[in-house]
Enzyme design. Sequence first.
Site, PDB file in Angstrom:
ATOM      1  CB  ILE A 127      -0.898   0.020   1.257  1.00  0.00           C
ATOM      2  CG1 ILE A 127      -1.777  -1.216   1.308  1.00  0.00           C
ATOM      3  CG2 ILE A 127      -1.757   1.280   1.303  1.00  0.00           C
ATOM      4  CD1 ILE A 127      -2.418  -1.457   2.672  1.00  0.00           C
ATOM      5  N   GLY A 128       0.593   2.177  -0.907  1.00  0.00           N
ATOM      6  CA  GLY A 128       1.289   3.456  -0.929  1.00  0.00           C
ATOM      7  C   GLY A 128       2.569   3.497  -1.725  1.00  0.00           C
ATOM      8  CE  LYS A 133      -0.708  -1.700  -5.123  1.00  0.00           C
ATOM      9  NZ  LYS A 133      -0.271  -1.005  -3.883  1.00  0.00           N
ATOM     10  CD  GLU A 146      -6.292  -3.025  -5.875  1.00  0.00           C
ATOM     11  OE1 GLU A 146      -6.879  -4.060  -5.517  1.00  0.00           O
ATOM     12  OE2 GLU A 146      -5.243  -2.623  -5.367  1.00  0.00           O
ATOM     13  CE1 TYR A 185      -5.741  -0.793   5.814  1.00  0.00           C
ATOM     14  CE2 TYR A 185      -7.208   0.683   4.633  1.00  0.00           C
ATOM     15  CZ  TYR A 185      -6.192  -0.247   4.640  1.00  0.00           C
ATOM     16  OH  TYR A 185      -5.634  -0.631   3.451  1.00  0.00           O
ATOM     17  CG  ASP A 208      -4.142  -0.591  -9.981  1.00  0.00           C
ATOM     18  OD1 ASP A 208      -4.859  -1.602 -10.121  1.00  0.00           O
ATOM     19  OD2 ASP A 208      -4.558   0.487  -9.518  1.00  0.00           O
TER      20      ASP A 208
END
Length: 210
Positions: free
Chosen positions: A10-11, A14, A32, A44, A83
């Site tokens: 994540i981050g 991509k 996505e 989260y 991605d």
Amino acid sequence: MHFIAVEGVIGVGKSSLAKKISERYQYHLLNEIVGENPFLSKFYQNIEEWSFQTEMFFLCNRFKQLEDIRSNVLSKNQSVVSDFHMFKNLIFANRTLKKEHFEKYRKIFQILNEGLPTPDIVIYLHANVDTLMKRIEKRGRDFEKNISPVYLENLAIDYENYINVFEKENPHVHVLRINGDEYDFVERKEDLEAIFAQLEKLLFEGAKQS
């Protein structure tokens, strides 16, 4: 015709890199579905409580996206850059699900994944946690505000372990590793061009033989 998947934690960038590849080579861009996941913000906040719902949503939507790509794009001999790769489902699920839930999830994954189109090139982006947290903060998604650095660090380890196994088990797939701490392809054009140069060696010098 090529099918490229950009993957990483994540981050790491991509979607940004996939978009730039699409623009450069006129490939169909497959993004996505992330923000549409109704469970993500809750996930989260409480990973254990909402992990199964979150991972199942992603699995089903990625399956549908790849089915559509096969029918509407790849079948017409058009190249695609995505991605995500389907293997990310197992990485995230293995990290977040209880053991008994993961076993059920893995069975569903195997059924859905059978026969789906698979990329011939995987670009694996990786970076340290500080870089990832800065980029997550910069893009300012509300549902990512509660991401823990510890969760990111563990996920990065999972990705590294998985990609090492993936590369050994899939010798016919090119894996291009890009260090996101060294290459800032969003802010520095020369870094982006350096990545394109590496990618073009794979695109235009022929595929690896299995």
